[in-house]
Design a protein around this motif. Structure first.
Motif, PDB file in Angstrom:
ATOM      1  N   LYS A   6       0.827  -1.209   0.000  1.00 45.46           N
ATOM      2  CA  LYS A   6       0.000   0.000   0.000  1.00 45.46           C
ATOM      3  C   LYS A   6       0.863   1.262   0.000  1.00 45.46           C
ATOM      4  O   LYS A   6       1.915   1.298   0.632  1.00 45.46           O
ATOM      5  N   ASP A   7       0.376   2.306  -0.690  1.00 39.69           N
ATOM      6  CA  ASP A   7       0.989   3.625  -0.636  1.00 39.69           C
ATOM      7  C   ASP A   7       0.288   4.449   0.440  1.00 39.69           C
ATOM      8  O   ASP A   7      -0.879   4.220   0.755  1.00 39.69           O
ATOM      9  N   ARG A   8       1.011   5.415   0.999  1.00 41.32           N
ATOM     10  CA  ARG A   8       0.384   6.320   1.963  1.00 41.32           C
ATOM     11  C   ARG A   8       1.195   7.616   2.021  1.00 41.32           C
ATOM     12  O   ARG A   8       2.319   7.688   1.517  1.00 41.32           O
ATOM     13  N   ARG A   9       0.617   8.614   2.648  1.00 41.02           N
ATOM     14  CA  ARG A   9       1.286   9.894   2.862  1.00 41.02           C
ATOM     15  C   ARG A   9       1.511  10.096   4.350  1.00 41.02           C
ATOM     16  O   ARG A   9       0.684   9.709   5.175  1.00 41.02           O
ATOM     17  N   THR A  10       2.628  10.718   4.666  1.00 37.18           N
ATOM     18  CA  THR A  10       2.910  11.066   6.047  1.00 37.18           C
ATOM     19  C   THR A  10       3.630  12.404   6.057  1.00 37.18           C
ATOM     20  O   THR A  10       4.027  12.924   5.007  1.00 37.18           O
ATOM     21  N   MET A  11       3.796  12.981   7.235  1.00 34.08           N
ATOM     22  CA  MET A  11       4.382  14.315   7.314  1.00 34.08           C
ATOM     23  C   MET A  11       5.904  14.281   7.167  1.00 34.08           C
ATOM     24  O   MET A  11       6.562  13.284   7.469  1.00 34.08           O
ATOM     25  N   LEU A  12       6.444  15.420   6.709  1.00 34.30           N
ATOM     26  CA  LEU A  12       7.887  15.650   6.711  1.00 34.30           C
ATOM     27  C   LEU A  12       8.147  16.722   7.761  1.00 34.30           C
ATOM     28  O   LEU A  12       7.743  17.879   7.578  1.00 34.30           O
ATOM     29  N   PRO A  13       8.788  16.373   8.875  1.00 36.11           N
ATOM     30  CA  PRO A  13       9.040  17.370   9.922  1.00 36.11           C
ATOM     31  C   PRO A  13       9.802  18.572   9.362  1.00 36.11           C
ATOM     32  O   PRO A  13      10.759  18.401   8.601  1.00 36.11           O
ATOM     33  N   SER A  14       9.386  19.760   9.724  1.00 36.10           N
ATOM     34  CA  SER A  14      10.013  20.977   9.200  1.00 36.10           C
ATOM     35  C   SER A  14      11.489  21.061   9.571  1.00 36.10           C
ATOM     36  O   SER A  14      12.297  21.605   8.808  1.00 36.10           O
ATOM     37  N   THR A  15      11.855  20.515  10.718  1.00 37.27           N
ATOM     38  CA  THR A  15      13.249  20.558  11.146  1.00 37.27           C
ATOM     39  C   THR A  15      14.155  19.680  10.280  1.00 37.27           C
ATOM     40  O   THR A  15      15.378  19.815  10.341  1.00 37.27           O
ATOM     41  N   LEU A  16      13.556  18.788   9.488  1.00 41.74           N
ATOM     42  CA  LEU A  16      14.362  17.892   8.648  1.00 41.74           C
ATOM     43  C   LEU A  16      14.404  18.340   7.186  1.00 41.74           C
ATOM     44  O   LEU A  16      15.079  17.693   6.377  1.00 41.74           O
ATOM     45  N   ILE A  17      13.714  19.427   6.848  1.00 39.81           N
ATOM     46  CA  ILE A  17      13.671  19.856   5.449  1.00 39.81           C
ATOM     47  C   ILE A  17      15.065  20.238   4.946  1.00 39.81           C
ATOM     48  O   ILE A  17      15.513  19.753   3.899  1.00 39.81           O
ATOM     49  N   ALA A  18      15.757  21.096   5.670  1.00 36.65           N
ATOM     50  CA  ALA A  18      17.091  21.527   5.232  1.00 36.65           C
ATOM     51  C   ALA A  18      18.090  20.362   5.187  1.00 36.65           C
ATOM     52  O   ALA A  18      18.811  20.198   4.191  1.00 36.65           O
ATOM     53  N   PRO A  19      18.169  19.519   6.234  1.00 39.26           N
ATOM     54  CA  PRO A  19      19.088  18.377   6.152  1.00 39.26           C
ATOM     55  C   PRO A  19      18.744  17.413   5.017  1.00 39.26           C
ATOM     56  O   PRO A  19      19.652  16.859   4.374  1.00 39.26           O
ATOM     57  N   LEU A  20      17.449  17.222   4.752  1.00 39.59           N
ATOM     58  CA  LEU A  20      17.056  16.316   3.681  1.00 39.59           C
ATOM     59  C   LEU A  20      17.412  16.906   2.314  1.00 39.59           C
ATOM     60  O   LEU A  20      17.826  16.175   1.406  1.00 39.59           O
TER      61      LEU A  20
END
Length: 335
Positions: A179-193
């Motif tokens: 199954k596919d699903r959506r989950t959140m991306l923590p804002s604190t991890l946006i720059a490192p990602l």
């Protein structure tokens, strides 16, 4: 003309050699689009079953041999209920999907009952302590496990196209149960990602310059879009440090990072942090769900974020909180 027909008949009389049984299992797994790890597990269990029965062909065996094999696993080897059930699934796949055997005894074999155990969950302070002992890529991956509730393999298999920085969300493709699903991306991890993806892009460009840069795609997509495997969007966010040969087709590709690297890093971080709990990568996912429940989010929302098929699976975290949804207070604490 007569000689041609004679030669043609002679050629047609040559029997076509059937693939070995284990190769048939592999072919069927791939035909159904199952995961490579499922293929490895099923082939391993079928081989083990055959060897345990004196190399007899499974077509000559049935329910008694399967029951005896599973009993030996439980009694003699002492494997867990989940391992017994995996072995049974492999043998059922062999008989139904490969050998085409539809017999009543296949469905009559009972699966081992899994003991109901509460998952290990870290407190918020323990999560901070654990992540504080990690750096670089292991820190980012472990933070995603906790911050987005990802399973280990869901994290290492993330592809560039599955990240939406604008919406701050991740799309998990082919999770448990396909199954596919959506989950959140923590804002604190946006720059490192984003920094990690920049590094992955540099690696991908070097591979392209060297005549490589084509990642593995599911068979149907690879056939439908033959050039897609070289596109940036399909590349793994966490690529392996070296290219390797794909065991399925022998082609040299850069796969995703080996999950054992993160598992070892989390184990060492737990020891350095002095945590007594037997925390693993999956513990971070359990902690994600429990902490959301503590924050007042409803079970249905958490179920969707985790990708559970049934809300009853998610309800285990109410027991972890020892609330059962009722906020029960011990009479001893009432004074």
């Amino acid at each position: 003309m007569a000689s041609f027909r004679k030669a043609d008949c002679a050629a047609s009389a040559v029997p076509v050699q059937q693939p070995r049984l284990l190769d048939q299992v592999r072919q069927r797994v791939r035909r159904l689009g199952l995961a490579r790890r499922t293929e490895e597990a099923y082939v391993g269990w079928v081989r083990r079953f055959i060897l345990a029965n004196g190399k007899r062909h499974p077509a000559e065996m049935g329910a008694p041999e399967i029951e005896r094999f599973l009993t030996d696993l439980a009694v003699e080897v002492g494997v867990s209920a989940s391992t017994q059930n995996q072995a049974l699934s492999a043998l059922l796949f062999l008989y139904k999907q490969v050998l085409g055997v539809e017999l009543p005894w296949l469905d009559g074999i009972e699966r081992a009952k899994k003991p109901q155990r509460l998952p290990v969950v870290l407190t918020r302070a323990e999560v901070v302590a654990l992540l504080g002992q990690l750096t670089g890529t292991p820190w980012l991956m472990a933070s995603l496990l906790y911050g987005a509730g990802l399973r280990l393999m869901e994290c290492v298999r993330l592809r560039v196209k599955d990240v939406d920085f604008g919406k701050a969300e991740l799309v998990v493709r082919q999770g448990k149960g396909g199954k596919d699903r959506r989950t959140m991306l923590p804002s604190t991890l946006i720059a490192p990602l984003q920094a990690q993806m920049d590094e992955a892009r540099r690696i991908h460009q070097r591979d392209l310059d060297a005549g490589f840069g084509r990642v593995w795609l599911p068979d149907a997509l690879a056939r439908k879009y033959p050039q897609a495997n070289a596109e940036w969007g399909w590349q793994y966010i966490f690529p392996a440090s070296v290219r390797s040969h794909d065991p399925r087709d022998g082609r040299e590709r850069r796969h995703h990072l080996d999950e054992s690297r993160l598992q070892r890093a989390v184990k060492q971080a737990r020891l350095r942090a002095g945590l007594a709990k037997p925390a693993t990568c999956h513990t971070l996912r359990h902690s994600f769900a429990t902490h959301l429940l503590e924050d007042g989010y409803d079970l249905r929302t958490i179920q969707e974020l985790l990708g559970h098929a049934d809300v009853s699976t998610t309800q285990i975290y109410t027991h972890v909180l020892n609330r059962g949804g009722r906020g029960v207070v011990s009479p001893l604490d009432r004074g």
